[in-house]
Design a protein around this motif. Structure first.
Motif, PDB file in Angstrom:
ATOM      1  N   VAL A   5       0.835  -1.204   0.000  1.00  0.00           N
ATOM      2  CA  VAL A   5       0.000   0.000   0.000  1.00  0.00           C
ATOM      3  C   VAL A   5       0.870   1.254   0.000  1.00  0.00           C
ATOM      4  N   GLY A   6       0.782   2.017  -1.084  1.00  0.00           N
ATOM      5  CA  GLY A   6       1.582   3.234  -1.204  1.00  0.00           C
ATOM      6  C   GLY A   6       3.063   2.978  -1.358  1.00  0.00           C
ATOM      7  N   SER A   7       3.430   1.833  -1.920  1.00  0.00           N
ATOM      8  CA  SER A   7       4.847   1.485  -2.072  1.00  0.00           C
ATOM      9  C   SER A   7       5.532   2.420  -3.062  1.00  0.00           C
ATOM     10  N   ASN A   8       6.856   2.435  -3.021  1.00  0.00           N
ATOM     11  CA  ASN A   8       7.620   3.295  -3.934  1.00  0.00           C
ATOM     12  C   ASN A   8       7.351   2.946  -5.391  1.00  0.00           C
ATOM     13  N   ALA A   9       7.232   1.652  -5.668  1.00  0.00           N
ATOM     14  CA  ALA A   9       6.970   1.235  -7.049  1.00  0.00           C
ATOM     15  C   ALA A   9       5.615   1.744  -7.518  1.00  0.00           C
TER      16      ALA A   9
END
Length: 719
Positions: free
Chosen positions: A547-551
């Motif tokens: 959730v909301g990862s950099n990727a």
């Protein structure tokens, strides 16, 4: 039941199924003995509730006036019970444990299981040894601590109810494991079946936001046997809380898991705080990149699945061909049917690949309306030929590509269904909206277009339905028309009861309900809802990686930057640019929006020695601030209203003043990109298709000369 607490769950379970009942004084008498007549009655109520008895007396000691004659006659006809050699039945004789085992084994056609039965020392030579062994080997009946079964001992009402409950739950579990949905449905009551067809919202309970499984939710889930729930932002505090909430909801659901749905379109319609803040469908339309649309959908699905959600009410397949549409606008990809189709199919594919159901909307099309169906009943007066070539085009393609859920529109389409009814609101004659139209849903969608998936309605709290058709009448009418799931009934308990009564009085066919429930169960199984679920600790541990990862944020940024579109330019070279040392004034109607833009400008232009001010459109000092500016960002936001009726005077006044002073500026469109239709003589302008931070930051970067605007306007600017 004070002496039979151990059986309370089973007694309540069977009572809710209508199989067992108490006495007139409100007691169940769990310790009372079960007679052969009562045992026959319990089984017939469960297995053959609609059958009628033979008119000819079956047994010599059971007259047609005997209280349980009907049940005994039906049980005999179906081979559940047998009499004695002398033609009697002995209806008032207590039933034994052996007879109970034989009766249940025969009624449910049970076969031997794999559990040991070696401990039942007194059954080896008994006439009922085989059915006792069958029941015992499946864990459905047991012996006593001394190793005996006591086959000739009579059975109490509590014991018989427990044995029946075990068998029914065993059979349901076997049906689920085998994905035999017809069999499972045969063990579901009418209440359970129509409960699968309801998906209410749970935003509040007793005036407070619902963020945990409270008593109200528990009561509704159990009393109405609900098949799903829709989650809103009011139900969400953060990712950890939401994941815990969805996990606890499923734990409360019983043996048929819930469909938990949400509107996570991206852009202006999103519910998840802290998740990836996607720029929205019209931004994707401006970027025009199908692979980006698929990536956006895939990451959305990954985040929803990690949070315990299985259905996303997206994408919007409406073609926003009317600038005056007050509710779709930038929620649509485009006014071009081909572009909507291309990006819609990519979005469906991305969601499905992530393990989340894509529920496309709003069939047959909500793009060319000037009435918000939340507030009234829109009518789309296009010919069938026009509908086929425009509105229906993306839906046809979606069906061909295997879309599994379609949401209906509360809009009337006279070219398909021109029937009218009398409005309950004012007595006028009103057309039937698609959600309630059998011609649209069963005739067009299922018949002509060949759609075999789940049909879900739009929200039943919307006035297009609520005002004219009546709450419960509309629920039943929708099910009759072909809707499988009623979304957000105004009163779920009342809607549930209305559907139950409609089945019982024959106005809603049992076969139709069966088909709807089977479609729902099949889809739940396809998306793994019946599979063993991960532990809550495992789910929570994985959240930060998804959730909301950099990727995911990188995809968010790429879409926003590729979407920025030039609306106006002095020399076709792009908008006016901000220069080092400029005093930049952000002019906007909303102070918070202006502050967001100011913050982004300050950070992105930190090396340019910029000075910034905010001017609120309409305030007395606005012109003075504009006069002292070297550059002005004139922010404009129009959404959820009719563009031609929107008050553009403030924006027009800013543009006229800046043109008169020969100022460098950019009109920054943050909403529906229709400013060029209503604001005259704009000489420099950008569209970013949303006021959320990824969109606005991309626009700021273009104005600072850090990013080249490559978006293509996805809508036609025609009034």
């Amino acid at each position: 039941m004070q002496y039979s607490k151990w059986a309370e769950d089973s007694i309540n379970y069977m009572a809710n199924r209508g199989t067992v009942a108490g006495y007139g004084n409100g007691q169940f008498k769990p310790e009372g003995r079960v007679t052969r007549a009562q045992a026959a009655a319990f089984l017939v109520r469960e297995l053959y509730p609609e059958q009628q008895p033979d008119t000819k007396q079956t047994y010599s000691d059971v007259s047609t006036s005997y209280p349980f004659y009907r049940e005994i006659s039906i049980a005999a006809r179906n081979g559940l019970t047998g009499g004695f050699p002398d033609g009697t039945f002995h209806p008032d004789a207590p039933i034994t444990r052996a007879e109970t085992a034989a009766l249940l084994t025969r009624a449910y056609e049970l076969t031997n299981g794999n559990q040991s039965t070696a401990g039942l020392s007194d059954t080896a030579t008994h006439w009922a040894a085989e059915p006792i062994r069958t029941m015992s080997s499946n864990g459905l009946i047991g012996g006593y601590s001394d190793g005996t079964f006591r086959p000739n001992q009579s059975v109490s009402r509590a014991e018989f109810t427990v044995f029946m409950t075990r068998v029914i739950r065993f059979e349901r579990a076997a049906a689920i494991e085998a994905h035999d949905w017809d069999k499972l449905i045969s063990y579901m009551t009418v209440s359970e079946q129509v409960g699968q067809m309801l998906m209410p919202d749970i935003r509040q309970y007793n005036g407070k936001a619902t963020t945990t499984v409270n008593d109200g939710i528990k009561s509704n889930l159990h009393d109405q046997n609900l098949g799903g729930l829709i989650i809103f932002d009011k139900n969400i505090i953060d990712a950890k809380q939401l994941t815990t909430f969805t996990h606890d909801l499923q734990a409360e659901a019983g043996d048929i898991p819930l469909f938990l749905g949400i509107d996570q379109e991206g852009g202006v319609v999103k519910r998840i705080p802290g998740g990836t803040n996607l720029p929205g469908q019209m931004a994707l339309g401006a970027a025009g990149d199908a692979s980006l649309a698929e990536a956006a959908a895939r990451l959305t699905g990954e985040e929803l699945k990690a949070l315990g959600l299985q259905v996303n009410f997206a994408p919007v397949l409406d073609i926003n061909s009317n600038p005056d549409n007050p509710i779709i606008g930038m929620r649509s990809f485009s006014s071009n049917p081909d572009l909507v189709t291309k990006l819609g199919l990519s979005t469906i594919r991305g969601l499905q690949q992530s393990g989340v159901v894509a529920a496309v909307k709003h069939f047959p099309g909500h793009g060319d309306t000037t009435v918000d169906s939340h507030l009234g009943l829109p009518v789309l007066n296009h010919t069938r030929e026009r509908l086929d070539s425009v509105e229906l085009k993306p839906f046809k393609a979606a069906i061909g590509s295997g879309v599994e859920m379609i949401m209906t529109a509360h809009i009337a389409f006279p070219a398909v269904d021109n029937d009218h009814v009398t409005s309950l609101k004012d007595g006028s004659s009103v057309p039937i909206p698609a959600t309630l139209s059998k011609k649209v849903l069963t005739g067009l969608l299922r018949g002509e277009l060949g759609y075999e998936g789940v049909i879900i309605s739009d929200a039943f709290t919307m006035e297009a339905i609520a005002d004219h058709f009546g709450e419960n009448q509309a629920v039943v009418r929708a099910a009759q028309a072909g809707v499988d799931i009623i979304l957000m009934p105004q009163d779920s308990a009342s809607a549930h009861q209305a559907l139950v009564q409609a089945v019982k009085n024959g106005s809603l066919l049992e076969a139709s309900v069966h088909d709807s429930v089977k479609r729902i169960l099949e889809l739940k199984a396809k998306y793994g809802l019946f599979d063993p679920q991960e532990s809550l600790s495992t789910q929570l541990g994985a959240l930060s990686k998804v959730v909301g990862s950099n990727a995911h944020r990188a995809v968010e940024t790429e879409i926003a930057e590729k979407a920025v579109t030039v609306l106006a330019s002095r020399n076709s070279a792009g908008p006016d640019l901000i220069q080092a040392g400029d005093r930049v004034v952000i002019a906007a109607a909303d102070e918070e929006q202006a502050k967001q833009l100011q913050k982004q400008l300050t950070q992105a232009g930190s090396s340019m020695s910029l000075k910034t001010d905010i001017a609120i459109i309409g305030q007395a000092n606005t012109n003075a601030l504009l006069n002292n500016a070297d550059y002005v960002i004139a922010a404009s936001y129009q959404f959820r209203n009719v563009a031609s009726q929107f008050d553009w005077s403030g924006t027009q006044g800013i543009i006229d003043y800046l043109n008169g002073k020969s100022k460098r500026y950019a009109l920054l469109s943050l909403g529906n990109p229709y400013e060029m239709l209503y604001v005259d003589d704009v000489r420099s302008g950008l569209a970013v298709y949303g006021k959320q931070e990824p969109n606005t930051l991309a626009g700021i970067k273009v104005l600072l000369g850090q990013l080249e605007p490559k978006g293509v306007l996805p809508v036609t600017l025609e009034q």
